[in-house]
Design a protein around this motif. Structure first.
Motif, PDB file in Angstrom:
ATOM      1  N   HIS A 278     -69.368  -8.671  66.278  1.00 50.89           N
ATOM      2  CA  HIS A 278     -69.207  -9.082  67.759  1.00 50.89           C
ATOM      3  C   HIS A 278     -68.931 -10.604  67.830  1.00 50.89           C
ATOM      4  O   HIS A 278     -68.809 -11.061  69.173  1.00 50.89           O
ATOM      5  CB  HIS A 278     -70.518  -8.820  68.399  1.00 50.89           C
ATOM      6  N   TYR A 279     -68.726 -11.178  66.766  1.00 50.97           N
ATOM      7  CA  TYR A 279     -68.320 -12.750  66.944  1.00 50.97           C
ATOM      8  C   TYR A 279     -67.379 -13.167  67.805  1.00 50.97           C
ATOM      9  O   TYR A 279     -67.336 -13.992  68.616  1.00 50.97           O
ATOM     10  CB  TYR A 279     -68.206 -13.377  65.275  1.00 50.97           C
ATOM     11  N   ASP A 280     -66.178 -12.701  67.514  1.00 48.99           N
ATOM     12  CA  ASP A 280     -64.999 -12.901  68.395  1.00 48.99           C
ATOM     13  C   ASP A 280     -65.319 -12.575  69.932  1.00 48.99           C
ATOM     14  O   ASP A 280     -64.374 -12.839  70.824  1.00 48.99           O
ATOM     15  CB  ASP A 280     -63.703 -12.354  67.720  1.00 48.99           C
ATOM     16  N   LYS A 281     -65.839 -11.411  70.232  1.00 50.00           N
ATOM     17  CA  LYS A 281     -66.132 -10.778  71.345  1.00 50.00           C
ATOM     18  C   LYS A 281     -67.151 -11.752  72.235  1.00 50.00           C
ATOM     19  O   LYS A 281     -67.172 -11.555  73.384  1.00 50.00           O
ATOM     20  CB  LYS A 281     -66.553  -9.251  71.387  1.00 50.00           C
ATOM     21  N   THR A 282     -67.784 -12.416  71.638  1.00 42.77           N
ATOM     22  CA  THR A 282     -69.086 -13.235  72.216  1.00 42.77           C
ATOM     23  C   THR A 282     -68.385 -14.557  72.954  1.00 42.77           C
ATOM     24  O   THR A 282     -68.060 -15.245  72.126  1.00 42.77           O
ATOM     25  CB  THR A 282     -70.104 -13.590  71.297  1.00 42.77           C
ATOM     26  N   LYS A 283     -68.116 -14.534  73.973  1.00 45.01           N
ATOM     27  CA  LYS A 283     -67.470 -15.742  75.010  1.00 45.01           C
ATOM     28  C   LYS A 283     -68.630 -16.702  75.690  1.00 45.01           C
ATOM     29  O   LYS A 283     -68.443 -17.697  75.551  1.00 45.01           O
ATOM     30  CB  LYS A 283     -66.861 -14.925  76.046  1.00 45.01           C
ATOM     31  N   ASN A 284     -69.784 -15.926  76.225  1.00 44.99           N
ATOM     32  CA  ASN A 284     -70.565 -16.909  76.729  1.00 44.99           C
ATOM     33  C   ASN A 284     -71.776 -17.045  75.754  1.00 44.99           C
ATOM     34  O   ASN A 284     -72.529 -16.080  75.487  1.00 44.99           O
ATOM     35  CB  ASN A 284     -71.285 -16.241  77.973  1.00 44.99           C
ATOM     36  N   PHE A 285     -72.021 -18.435  75.128  1.00 46.37           N
ATOM     37  CA  PHE A 285     -72.905 -18.664  74.246  1.00 46.37           C
ATOM     38  C   PHE A 285     -73.453 -20.010  74.001  1.00 46.37           C
ATOM     39  O   PHE A 285     -72.551 -20.765  74.437  1.00 46.37           O
ATOM     40  CB  PHE A 285     -72.312 -18.267  72.721  1.00 46.37           C
ATOM     41  N   THR A 286     -74.390 -20.043  73.494  1.00 45.12           N
ATOM     42  CA  THR A 286     -74.786 -21.556  72.912  1.00 45.12           C
ATOM     43  C   THR A 286     -74.525 -21.525  71.473  1.00 45.12           C
ATOM     44  O   THR A 286     -74.886 -20.782  70.719  1.00 45.12           O
ATOM     45  CB  THR A 286     -76.308 -21.581  73.157  1.00 45.12           C
ATOM     46  N   PRO A 287     -73.886 -22.823  71.076  1.00 44.92           N
ATOM     47  CA  PRO A 287     -73.410 -22.832  69.549  1.00 44.92           C
ATOM     48  C   PRO A 287     -74.568 -23.479  68.872  1.00 44.92           C
ATOM     49  O   PRO A 287     -75.314 -24.443  69.208  1.00 44.92           O
ATOM     50  CB  PRO A 287     -72.289 -23.656  69.765  1.00 44.92           C
ATOM     51  N   PHE A 288     -74.595 -23.114  67.439  1.00 44.58           N
ATOM     52  CA  PHE A 288     -75.824 -23.540  66.557  1.00 44.58           C
ATOM     53  C   PHE A 288     -74.817 -23.749  65.305  1.00 44.58           C
ATOM     54  O   PHE A 288     -73.964 -23.242  64.989  1.00 44.58           O
ATOM     55  CB  PHE A 288     -76.988 -22.819  66.577  1.00 44.58           C
ATOM     56  N   SER A 289     -75.501 -24.694  64.572  1.00 46.64           N
ATOM     57  CA  SER A 289     -74.864 -25.097  63.295  1.00 46.64           C
ATOM     58  C   SER A 289     -75.338 -24.059  62.093  1.00 46.64           C
ATOM     59  O   SER A 289     -74.410 -23.928  61.126  1.00 46.64           O
ATOM     60  CB  SER A 289     -75.000 -26.496  62.791  1.00 46.64           C
ATOM     61  N   SER A 290     -76.466 -23.303  62.094  1.00 44.58           N
ATOM     62  CA  SER A 290     -76.524 -22.415  61.284  1.00 44.58           C
ATOM     63  C   SER A 290     -77.323 -21.144  61.859  1.00 44.58           C
ATOM     64  O   SER A 290     -77.903 -21.315  63.105  1.00 44.58           O
ATOM     65  CB  SER A 290     -77.528 -23.002  60.140  1.00 44.58           C
ATOM     66  N   MET A 291     -77.455 -20.080  61.237  1.00 39.77           N
ATOM     67  CA  MET A 291     -78.066 -18.850  61.725  1.00 39.77           C
ATOM     68  C   MET A 291     -79.665 -19.321  61.913  1.00 39.77           C
ATOM     69  O   MET A 291     -80.367 -18.825  62.804  1.00 39.77           O
ATOM     70  CB  MET A 291     -77.870 -17.664  60.638  1.00 39.77           C
ATOM     71  N   ASP A 292     -80.235 -20.054  60.815  1.00 40.28           N
ATOM     72  CA  ASP A 292     -81.612 -20.409  60.910  1.00 40.28           C
ATOM     73  C   ASP A 292     -81.802 -21.286  62.148  1.00 40.28           C
ATOM     74  O   ASP A 292     -82.827 -20.960  62.675  1.00 40.28           O
ATOM     75  CB  ASP A 292     -81.866 -21.463  59.554  1.00 40.28           C
ATOM     76  N   GLU A 293     -81.155 -22.226  62.606  1.00 44.54           N
ATOM     77  CA  GLU A 293     -81.234 -22.991  63.767  1.00 44.54           C
ATOM     78  C   GLU A 293     -81.048 -22.045  64.900  1.00 44.54           C
ATOM     79  O   GLU A 293     -82.001 -22.295  65.887  1.00 44.54           O
ATOM     80  CB  GLU A 293     -80.151 -24.063  63.706  1.00 44.54           C
ATOM     81  N   CYS A 294     -80.252 -21.074  65.073  1.00 40.06           N
ATOM     82  CA  CYS A 294     -80.382 -20.287  66.265  1.00 40.06           C
ATOM     83  C   CYS A 294     -81.436 -19.489  66.274  1.00 40.06           C
ATOM     84  O   CYS A 294     -81.978 -19.268  67.296  1.00 40.06           O
ATOM     85  CB  CYS A 294     -78.926 -19.314  65.804  1.00 40.06           C
ATOM     86  N   VAL A 295     -81.893 -18.822  65.041  1.00 42.32           N
ATOM     87  CA  VAL A 295     -83.046 -17.910  65.018  1.00 42.32           C
ATOM     88  C   VAL A 295     -84.416 -18.706  65.489  1.00 42.32           C
ATOM     89  O   VAL A 295     -85.201 -18.383  66.259  1.00 42.32           O
ATOM     90  CB  VAL A 295     -83.446 -17.412  63.880  1.00 42.32           C
TER      91      VAL A 295
END
Length: 117
Positions: free
Chosen positions: A91-108
């Motif tokens: 779903h990465y390319d389909k996700t248009k409205n998002f908050t960016p993070f530099s890593s998965m750990d930071e996002c979680v």
């Protein structure tokens, strides 16, 4: 007696919460200081942040002469529904409205959830 104990406990909690300095401090004047900033150690009244990017997104500014951190080539996207998608997510390319993070750990750590496998 109860009030004094409550005040003492609140004081201990307040001091222990700030025992370790945060990665980034946003000063009362709205400037974001990380450990490389000459004003980091002198900044006593601040709002703590995990990253410079989070501080800037909150309305903070870089110190004079500082360069903006380079954005990640393929950021982890936290969707509006709170799911963290890295480049391997279908779903990465389909996700248009998002908050960016530099890593998965930071996002979680920000409250996001990894996608279901």
């Amino acid at each position: 007696m109860f009030n004094k104990a409550l005040i003492a406990l609140a004081t201990i909690v307040a001091f222990s919460a700030f025992a370790a300095d945060p990665a980034v401090k946003k000063s009362d004047s709205g400037i974001c200081h990380d450990a490389s900033s000459s004003s980091y150690g002198n900044t006593k009244k601040f709002t703590p942040f995990n990253t410079m990017d989070e501080c800037i997104k909150s309305g903070g500014k870089l110190p004079a002469g500082a360069k903006a951190p380079a954005p990640a080539a393929d950021p982890v996207k936290k969707s509006d529904s709170g799911i963290c998608h890295d480049k391997s997510s279908p779903h990465y390319d389909k996700t248009k409205n998002f908050t960016p993070f530099s890593s998965m750990d930071e996002c979680v750590k920000s409250g996001g959830k990894p996608p279901k496998k």
